[in-house]
Scaffold this active site. Sequence first.
Site, PDB file in Angstrom:
ATOM      1  N   ALA A 223       0.807  -1.216   0.000  1.00  0.00           N
ATOM      2  CA  ALA A 223       0.000   0.000   0.000  1.00  0.00           C
ATOM      3  C   ALA A 223       0.841   1.266   0.000  1.00  0.00           C
ATOM      4  O   ALA A 223       0.326   2.360  -0.268  1.00  0.00           O
ATOM      5  CB  ALA A 223      -0.921  -0.004   1.220  1.00  0.00           C
ATOM      6  N   GLY A 225       3.303   1.913  -2.073  1.00  0.00           N
ATOM      7  CA  GLY A 225       3.804   2.254  -3.396  1.00  0.00           C
ATOM      8  C   GLY A 225       4.970   1.398  -3.831  1.00  0.00           C
ATOM      9  O   GLY A 225       5.170   0.279  -3.353  1.00  0.00           O
ATOM     10  N   ASP A 252       3.442  -9.395  -9.732  1.00  0.00           N
ATOM     11  CA  ASP A 252       3.772  -9.911 -11.059  1.00  0.00           C
ATOM     12  C   ASP A 252       3.235  -8.984 -12.149  1.00  0.00           C
ATOM     13  O   ASP A 252       3.900  -8.747 -13.158  1.00  0.00           O
ATOM     14  CB  ASP A 252       3.197 -11.316 -11.225  1.00  0.00           C
TER      15      ASP A 252
END
Length: 315
Positions: A223, A225, A252
Amino acid sequence: MILTVTPNPSLDRTYEVPALERGAVLRAGADRVDPGGKGVNVSRAVAAAGHETLAVLPVGGPAGQALANLLVAEGIEVAPVPVAGATRSNIAVAEPDGTLTKINAAGPELSAAESEALLETVRERSAGAAWIACCGSLPRGLAPEWYADLVARAHRAGARIALDTSGPSLTAALRERPDVVKPNAEELAQAVGRPLATIGDAVKAAEELRALGAVAVLASLGADGQLLVDATGTYYGCAEVDAVRSNVGAGDASLAGFLAAGGTGARALASAVAHGAAAVQLPGSVMPTPGDLRPSDVTVTDVVPMDRPLTEAVA
């Protein structure tokens, strides 16, 4: 073309439940079966974005054939390496608040001949690949140095390598100077052997990985970044997310977005952040299409909030 290597792929079944309660009989509101494995997910995200990809993976038993069939159905070319053991099946239980509980099987044990066949298939099929993405844990039978061998062989052939693994496999491969490594916060902490409490801690850890051999580090901080640390400097990217539905495959998808956008610089980081943010808002391990991306919600800057605490500090 982006070639992916997944030494330990899987079939992933995800169940959505109101709440996970031990010992209870739970009724799923929805369930789905997806191809699994980090490299497999990179190929799926690359294909969903409309780019060419080839997935190299060991395939064994009915689960392996089902996995290959699912990938072909998504428009992905598969280079299967037959193995004696059965491809693993994993289970994930998703709750409405985004909490995900996963049960991952060990997977088959690969023989020395199967290991070499996997490496040789990568060599044979890598001509013309813009990137080779080597992703995920190693199955039983492969030594921690297996990725290092793959990186060295790929570099001798002139290919660029993106590596997404952890632990001894990551440490061993760093000496071969992979072009980009993509750890998450937990894997960063493990690699440097100390806790990470702030974004600045993560930056310092990424710099240490570069000193050990990584040309660039693309770090997913959940969360908080993502970071890109390379020879040109350090960049920080984040995006607004309405609600997290599933974080399976989000890292991924980020790597796929990064490589599809060239694999270097702030523009590629912005693409990585956009793909990761879109992925967490989709069910199971569904990969985002261009229509799911919201690039206007992404911010990338070279001004990094070094003192900002990580939402989930890594001990």
